[in-house]
Design a protein around this motif. Sequence first.
Motif, PDB file in Angstrom:
ATOM      1  N   ASP A 250       0.805  -1.214   0.000  1.00  0.00           N
ATOM      2  CA  ASP A 250       0.000   0.000   0.000  1.00  0.00           C
ATOM      3  C   ASP A 250       0.845   1.275   0.000  1.00  0.00           C
ATOM      4  O   ASP A 250       0.390   2.325   0.404  1.00  0.00           O
ATOM      5  N   SER A 251       2.076   1.181  -0.472  1.00  0.00           N
ATOM      6  CA  SER A 251       2.924   2.373  -0.493  1.00  0.00           C
ATOM      7  C   SER A 251       3.883   2.303  -1.669  1.00  0.00           C
ATOM      8  O   SER A 251       4.099   1.237  -2.247  1.00  0.00           O
ATOM      9  N   GLU A 252       4.446   3.452  -2.009  1.00  0.00           N
ATOM     10  CA  GLU A 252       5.398   3.512  -3.119  1.00  0.00           C
ATOM     11  C   GLU A 252       6.608   2.624  -2.869  1.00  0.00           C
ATOM     12  O   GLU A 252       7.151   2.015  -3.791  1.00  0.00           O
ATOM     13  N   ILE A 253       7.042   2.556  -1.617  1.00  0.00           N
ATOM     14  CA  ILE A 253       8.224   1.768  -1.286  1.00  0.00           C
ATOM     15  C   ILE A 253       7.967   0.289  -1.513  1.00  0.00           C
ATOM     16  O   ILE A 253       8.792  -0.438  -2.069  1.00  0.00           O
ATOM     17  N   LYS A 254       6.785  -0.173  -1.118  1.00  0.00           N
ATOM     18  CA  LYS A 254       6.453  -1.578  -1.315  1.00  0.00           C
ATOM     19  C   LYS A 254       6.233  -1.890  -2.794  1.00  0.00           C
ATOM     20  O   LYS A 254       6.545  -2.982  -3.270  1.00  0.00           O
ATOM     21  N   ILE A 255       5.687  -0.921  -3.512  1.00  0.00           N
ATOM     22  CA  ILE A 255       5.528  -1.094  -4.955  1.00  0.00           C
ATOM     23  C   ILE A 255       6.899  -1.230  -5.608  1.00  0.00           C
ATOM     24  O   ILE A 255       7.104  -2.054  -6.505  1.00  0.00           O
ATOM     25  N   ALA A 256       7.849  -0.396  -5.164  1.00  0.00           N
ATOM     26  CA  ALA A 256       9.199  -0.462  -5.720  1.00  0.00           C
ATOM     27  C   ALA A 256       9.809  -1.843  -5.487  1.00  0.00           C
ATOM     28  O   ALA A 256      10.498  -2.387  -6.363  1.00  0.00           O
ATOM     29  N   LYS A 257       9.528  -2.441  -4.337  1.00  0.00           N
ATOM     30  CA  LYS A 257      10.039  -3.775  -4.046  1.00  0.00           C
ATOM     31  C   LYS A 257       9.416  -4.800  -4.975  1.00  0.00           C
ATOM     32  O   LYS A 257      10.077  -5.739  -5.430  1.00  0.00           O
ATOM     33  N   LEU A 258       8.113  -4.634  -5.244  1.00  0.00           N
ATOM     34  CA  LEU A 258       7.428  -5.559  -6.149  1.00  0.00           C
ATOM     35  C   LEU A 258       8.030  -5.484  -7.551  1.00  0.00           C
ATOM     36  O   LEU A 258       8.317  -6.505  -8.181  1.00  0.00           O
ATOM     37  N   LEU A 259       8.240  -4.263  -8.048  1.00  0.00           N
ATOM     38  CA  LEU A 259       8.801  -4.096  -9.377  1.00  0.00           C
ATOM     39  C   LEU A 259      10.231  -4.641  -9.437  1.00  0.00           C
ATOM     40  O   LEU A 259      10.640  -5.245 -10.441  1.00  0.00           O
ATOM     41  N   LYS A 260      10.966  -4.437  -8.362  1.00  0.00           N
ATOM     42  CA  LYS A 260      12.340  -4.938  -8.314  1.00  0.00           C
ATOM     43  C   LYS A 260      12.360  -6.463  -8.387  1.00  0.00           C
ATOM     44  O   LYS A 260      13.283  -7.062  -8.943  1.00  0.00           O
ATOM     45  N   LYS A 261      11.322  -7.068  -7.839  1.00  0.00           N
ATOM     46  CA  LYS A 261      11.195  -8.533  -7.861  1.00  0.00           C
ATOM     47  C   LYS A 261      11.233  -9.056  -9.297  1.00  0.00           C
ATOM     48  O   LYS A 261      11.772 -10.141  -9.559  1.00  0.00           O
ATOM     49  N   TYR A 262      10.671  -8.286 -10.215  1.00  0.00           N
ATOM     50  CA  TYR A 262      10.638  -8.697 -11.621  1.00  0.00           C
ATOM     51  C   TYR A 262      11.622  -7.888 -12.468  1.00  0.00           C
ATOM     52  O   TYR A 262      11.551  -7.936 -13.695  1.00  0.00           O
ATOM     53  N   ASP A 263      12.515  -7.159 -11.805  1.00  0.00           N
ATOM     54  CA  ASP A 263      13.509  -6.345 -12.501  1.00  0.00           C
ATOM     55  C   ASP A 263      12.843  -5.394 -13.480  1.00  0.00           C
ATOM     56  O   ASP A 263      13.237  -5.285 -14.645  1.00  0.00           O
ATOM     57  N   ILE A 264      11.798  -4.698 -12.991  1.00  0.00           N
ATOM     58  CA  ILE A 264      11.065  -3.731 -13.800  1.00  0.00           C
ATOM     59  C   ILE A 264      11.197  -2.357 -13.151  1.00  0.00           C
ATOM     60  O   ILE A 264      11.101  -2.235 -11.938  1.00  0.00           O
ATOM     61  N   GLN A 265      11.431  -1.340 -13.963  1.00  0.00           N
ATOM     62  CA  GLN A 265      11.531   0.027 -13.460  1.00  0.00           C
ATOM     63  C   GLN A 265      10.286   0.807 -13.862  1.00  0.00           C
ATOM     64  O   GLN A 265       9.900   0.809 -15.034  1.00  0.00           O
ATOM     65  N   ALA A 266       9.662   1.476 -12.880  1.00  0.00           N
ATOM     66  CA  ALA A 266       8.437   2.228 -13.147  1.00  0.00           C
ATOM     67  C   ALA A 266       8.664   3.323 -14.181  1.00  0.00           C
ATOM     68  O   ALA A 266       7.854   3.513 -15.097  1.00  0.00           O
TER      69      ALA A 266
END
Length: 270
Positions: free
Chosen positions: A198-214
């Motif tokens: 529920d936050s930008e930081i956690k979203i960043a972790k999710l994207l990092k999981k798949y090596d994706i940059q917003a």
Amino acid sequence: MTGNSETNLELLEFFLDFLKTKSRKSLDAISSIRRDLEKFIEYLSINKLELNAESIRGYLAYLQENYNLSTYKVKLSSLRQFTKWLNLEDNPFDGNLTLKATPNEPAEDFYTKAELLEKLSEIKDPIELLFCELLFELCLSPAELLKIKVLDFNFATASFRLRIKLSDNLALRLKQFLKMKEGLSLDAALFTGISELDSEIKIAKLLKKYDIQAKKLKRSRIVHLLEDGLSIQALENNLGVKVPVNYLSLAKETKDYKLLKAFKEFHPRA
């Protein structure tokens, strides 16, 4: 320093009281500093980090990756003031250890259509896949996506806010997933099944999981639309974003005819 979130929040309150009594900052400025530092403390808590020089360096790297220059500078200033007040040992902002942004480096490249398809094919969780596709198709930052309400989405036309049309498949799955729950924030729906995301930081972790940059997703969406022949003016009107100069420079980098034509037509310094 401590890694306890409650203790760090107490330190923050002491610091804010100090600003209120000892500084000439306005209440609005202090409120802004509070928001910035709460984000930092949240970052420490989510990543289970101690408040020290190493974690600050990690947070600054996170800020550089996820925010534009102006926002980065504001958050940097807040953190600098806080660490100075803490008298932190080996403070990254002291002397030669000062960390600076690198906004003038060349903009990151974009995902080609094939590369993006390959990236998305690796995401097996349907909610996480839906989330990443929404970031891409709506050309939004994680912060913007968190603010969206279901009422912003037109189910009849499968459109969002202005006049951007979602793919039929994504629109259908979004309709099914949200089940027409008016007023429910998109983050609440999208993150069902994703533990407290529920936050930008956690979203960043999710994207990092798949090596994706917003940022790269957003950049890719703009480039793909330009490649498909959409003019820059139409893109800005339909997508609701201002296409920066460094996006337009992709026309020269890729030597793509459509991009180059758009670049020459709309860029005043082409």
